[in-house]
Scaffold this motif. Structure first.
Motif, PDB file in Angstrom:
ATOM      1  N   LEU A  24       1.504 -36.034  34.210  1.00 56.32           N
ATOM      2  CA  LEU A  24       0.138 -36.372  33.825  1.00 56.32           C
ATOM      3  C   LEU A  24      -0.698 -36.764  35.041  1.00 56.32           C
ATOM      4  CD1 LEU A  24      -2.037 -36.912  31.745  1.00 56.32           C
ATOM      5  CD2 LEU A  24      -0.943 -39.112  31.221  1.00 56.32           C
ATOM      6  N   THR A  25      -0.142 -37.585  35.897  1.00 50.79           N
ATOM      7  CA  THR A  25      -0.885 -38.049  37.078  1.00 50.79           C
ATOM      8  C   THR A  25      -1.177 -36.913  38.044  1.00 50.79           C
ATOM      9  OG1 THR A  25       0.170 -40.223  36.892  1.00 50.79           O
ATOM     10  CG2 THR A  25      -0.857 -39.675  39.001  1.00 50.79           C
ATOM     11  N   ILE A  26      -0.145 -36.165  38.388  1.00 49.02           N
ATOM     12  CA  ILE A  26      -0.305 -35.093  39.374  1.00 49.02           C
ATOM     13  C   ILE A  26      -1.251 -34.004  38.854  1.00 49.02           C
ATOM     14  CG2 ILE A  26       0.898 -33.264  40.615  1.00 49.02           C
ATOM     15  CD1 ILE A  26       3.354 -35.173  40.690  1.00 49.02           C
ATOM     16  N   ALA A  27      -1.106 -33.641  37.575  1.00 54.97           N
ATOM     17  CA  ALA A  27      -1.968 -32.599  37.015  1.00 54.97           C
ATOM     18  C   ALA A  27      -3.420 -33.065  36.951  1.00 54.97           C
ATOM     19  CB  ALA A  27      -1.479 -32.203  35.625  1.00 54.97           C
ATOM     20  N   THR A  28      -3.636 -34.340  36.615  1.00 53.52           N
ATOM     21  CA  THR A  28      -5.015 -34.849  36.547  1.00 53.52           C
ATOM     22  C   THR A  28      -5.654 -34.872  37.927  1.00 53.52           C
ATOM     23  OG1 THR A  28      -4.411 -36.228  34.639  1.00 53.52           O
ATOM     24  CG2 THR A  28      -6.460 -36.765  35.778  1.00 53.52           C
ATOM     25  N   ILE A  29      -4.902 -35.293  38.927  1.00 59.04           N
ATOM     26  CA  ILE A  29      -5.432 -35.281  40.304  1.00 59.04           C
ATOM     27  C   ILE A  29      -5.730 -33.846  40.737  1.00 59.04           C
ATOM     28  CG2 ILE A  29      -4.849 -35.744  42.717  1.00 59.04           C
ATOM     29  CD1 ILE A  29      -3.235 -38.166  41.717  1.00 59.04           C
ATOM     30  N   ALA A  30      -4.828 -32.923  40.422  1.00 59.25           N
ATOM     31  CA  ALA A  30      -5.055 -31.522  40.781  1.00 59.25           C
ATOM     32  C   ALA A  30      -6.291 -30.973  40.078  1.00 59.25           C
ATOM     33  CB  ALA A  30      -3.822 -30.689  40.432  1.00 59.25           C
ATOM     34  N   HIS A  31      -6.478 -31.342  38.818  1.00 48.00           N
ATOM     35  CA  HIS A  31      -7.663 -30.923  38.065  1.00 48.00           C
ATOM     36  C   HIS A  31      -8.935 -31.416  38.750  1.00 48.00           C
ATOM     37  CE1 HIS A  31     -10.561 -30.475  34.828  1.00 48.00           C
ATOM     38  NE2 HIS A  31     -10.678 -31.782  34.705  1.00 48.00           N
ATOM     39  N   LEU A  32      -8.948 -32.664  39.173  1.00 50.62           N
ATOM     40  CA  LEU A  32     -10.119 -33.225  39.838  1.00 50.62           C
ATOM     41  C   LEU A  32     -10.370 -32.549  41.184  1.00 50.62           C
ATOM     42  CD1 LEU A  32      -9.546 -36.983  38.970  1.00 50.62           C
ATOM     43  CD2 LEU A  32     -11.488 -35.592  38.240  1.00 50.62           C
ATOM     44  N   LEU A  33      -9.311 -32.257  41.901  1.00 46.29           N
ATOM     45  CA  LEU A  33      -9.477 -31.567  43.179  1.00 46.29           C
ATOM     46  C   LEU A  33     -10.028 -30.158  42.977  1.00 46.29           C
ATOM     47  CD1 LEU A  33      -6.209 -32.662  45.051  1.00 46.29           C
ATOM     48  CD2 LEU A  33      -8.563 -33.397  45.528  1.00 46.29           C
ATOM     49  N   MET A  34      -9.599 -29.491  41.917  1.00 45.35           N
ATOM     50  CA  MET A  34     -10.116 -28.155  41.642  1.00 45.35           C
ATOM     51  C   MET A  34     -11.579 -28.211  41.209  1.00 45.35           C
ATOM     52  SD  MET A  34      -6.952 -26.064  39.940  1.00 45.35           S
ATOM     53  CE  MET A  34      -5.535 -25.599  40.947  1.00 45.35           C
ATOM     54  N   LEU A  35     -11.955 -29.241  40.475  1.00 45.40           N
ATOM     55  CA  LEU A  35     -13.374 -29.422  40.143  1.00 45.40           C
ATOM     56  C   LEU A  35     -14.185 -29.585  41.422  1.00 45.40           C
ATOM     57  CD1 LEU A  35     -13.457 -31.838  37.050  1.00 45.40           C
ATOM     58  CD2 LEU A  35     -13.784 -29.363  37.086  1.00 45.40           C
ATOM     59  N   LEU A  36     -13.648 -30.363  42.342  1.00 43.80           N
ATOM     60  CA  LEU A  36     -14.323 -30.562  43.624  1.00 43.80           C
ATOM     61  C   LEU A  36     -14.469 -29.236  44.364  1.00 43.80           C
ATOM     62  CD1 LEU A  36     -15.456 -32.644  45.673  1.00 43.80           C
ATOM     63  CD2 LEU A  36     -13.156 -32.797  46.633  1.00 43.80           C
TER      64      LEU A  36
END
Length: 512
Positions: free
Chosen positions: A417-429
């Motif tokens: 959950l943590t890693i995927a959420t961070i990756a999602h935010l980085l991809m939004l960026l």
């Protein structure tokens, strides 16, 4: 042979005779158009001008509507005419997303796709299209573009011509002579607050506020047709539902392959989420069809070039794996079947590719939607996979609050959950902080980050994801399951908000 049109805007007087003839010839419902005339005004009174543009299907050499149509209802004839068969159409509206020219609509009477078909029934009887016959200034030319001696070939070969949206590389076969750039480029002339003889539809009017107008030419559209978004909340929800189901089973599969015990989350919850997510996805897709009674045409009249068809098979494959897994898990939990590491390992290896495909195939479907530049991102496939893990792990985290899950299981869910959420935010960026390949994609991205969707994007999609990621990281570090559950709720809402913004903004950029 390759039939095409040439529109001489130097002589067009904007009389709408072509529009009326087309509507009469094809009995087009009121408020819908196969051919229409767009007006663009420039300058400020008394130093102002008005230009016209005849809009219609471009009968593309490489027609994206033909490739994306799941039932071959749209097809290209040997003479180059792109025609349609309403008896095969299921009303999925994917052709409307594929067309970069706003040329296709859903007929209010038949609930099937329709567009200019070059008056194919007239052409087959050696007659010209109705619009050509009635044009009082001979501004509409037709003929064989492959014949260098034809009138249309001589016209376009001896005069400067332009086409609409050349960057789409569809090979349009409608050529314009003397057309102003602001007429052919819909981003160059946002709609005016009022049309000449009517009021702009609310959607175009709202979008115009987010489009930059030329401070020198003051170009503005003063007459056009309405083109509402083909896809709405059902597609938004379907993106979330299939991601949740696929992601949950993928996380459970990883747990099995890593030898981590998730208890009932592995045997019952994860496959149940897979089954429910797939069923919800299928239900939403059928519900969104304008001819839902024909949904089975996807299987019996399949166009295997269309990712709507391939996606249906991906959903069926994943439904089979998750269904078998669920039945086996129920048998294990009820004591009817003895637990088998081998069986779960086989199911896990099957779940990984089918779960990834069900989560990610929409990237290829959206890639065929060539009219929607925002959806053409090379990151989209990877973003969909990351989003699936995020909401799938989030759903398992919520379930873990009510289940007896081991500490190692909690750590795995927390890590995913943590890693995927961070990756999602980085991809939004990455998606929204850099440059975009086309003006259409840039306009849609601006609507998301600085325009009409900014509050939803930053306040809902981003802030909630940041909170969810922070809470998940804390829950992972402290092995606190209720924190992971809270994070799981946050990321579900964050993704639903983001998908809503992403789907709507992609369709808001005007194409005509």
């Amino acid at each position: 042979m390759r039939y095409g049109f040439a529109i001489d805007q130097r002589t067009c007087i904007g009389c709408h005779a072509c529009t009326v003839a087309c509507k009469t010839e094809h009995e087009v419902p009121v408020g819908q158009f196969r051919t229409w005339v767009k007006y663009v005004d420039q300058g400020i009174f008394p130093n102002n001008t008005r230009d016209f543009g005849v809009m219609r299907c471009n009968h593309c050499t490489d027609a994206p509507c033909v490739a994306i149509c799941p039932t071959k209802a749209l097809f290209k004839r040997e003479d180059g005419i792109v025609d349609f068969d309403r008896d095969r159409c299921i009303g999925c509206k994917s052709c409307m997303q594929g067309c970069p020219y706003d040329a296709i609509y859903i007929d209010d009477d038949t609930h099937t796709a329709a567009k200019c078909n070059f008056c194919a029934h007239r052409v087959d009887n050696n007659m010209e299209p109705a619009c050509v016959v009635v044009c009082p200034t001979h501004s509409i030319w037709v003929g064989d573009l492959d014949d260098p001696t034809s009138g249309i070939s001589e016209l376009i070969n001896t005069n400067p011509v332009t086409v609409r949206a050349p960057e789409q590389n569809t090979g349009p076969n409608v050529f314009y002579l003397g057309a102003d750039r602001a007429v052919l480029n819909p981003l160059a002339a946002p709609v005016d607050s009022n049309y000449m003889f009517s009021t702009p539809d609310p959607h175009r009017l709202e979008v115009a506020a987010d489009l930059a107008s030329d401070p020198i030419s003051h170009a503005r559209t003063t007459m056009n047709t309405a083109h509402p978004r083909p896809w709405g909340w059902r597609v938004t929800t379907y993106l979330w539902a299939k991601g949740l189901g696929g992601g949950a089973l993928v996380v459970a599969a990883l747990a099995v392959l890593l030898g981590i015990d998730l208890g009932v989350l592995t045997t019952i919850v994860a496959p149940a989420l897979g089954v429910v997510g797939t069923a919800a996805t299928g239900g939403l897709l059928i519900w969104d069809l304008k001819r839902p009674e024909r949904f089975h045409y996807l299987l019996i009249k399949s166009n295997f070039r269309s990712w709507l068809v391939l996606g249906a098979y991906a959903l069926a494959s994943f439904a089979a794996v998750s269904g078998i897994w669920l039945l086996f898990g129920i048998g294990v939990e009820s004591g009817l079947i003895e637990y088998s590491d081998t069986a779960f390992t086989v199911l896990a290896w099957l779940a990984l590719p089918t779960g990834a495909m069900v989560a990610g195939y929409t990237a290829f479907l959206f890639g065929q939607a060539e009219g929607r530049d925002l959806w053409q991102s090379p990151l989209l496939l990877w973003h969909l996979l990351v989003q699936a893990v995020m909401v799938g792990a989030g759903a398992l985290a919520i379930a873990a609050v009510f289940a007896d899950t081991s500490a190692t299981g909690i750590r795995l869910i927390g890590a995913a959950l943590t890693i995927a959420t961070i990756a999602h935010l980085l991809m939004l960026l990455g998606e929204y902080s850099g440059r975009h390949a086309t003006a259409g994609a840039a306009a849609a991205a601006h609507m998301i980050t600085h325009g009409r969707y900014a509050l939803s994007f930053w306040g809902g999609a981003v802030v909630l994801a940041v909170i969810g990621g922070a809470v998940a990281a804390t829950g992972w570090a402290t092995e606190t399951v209720w924190l992971l559950g809270l994070a799981g709720v946050a990321v579900q809402i964050a993704l639903l908000v983001y998908e809503s913004v992403f789907v709507r903004a992609g369709q808001d950029v005007p194409l005509s």
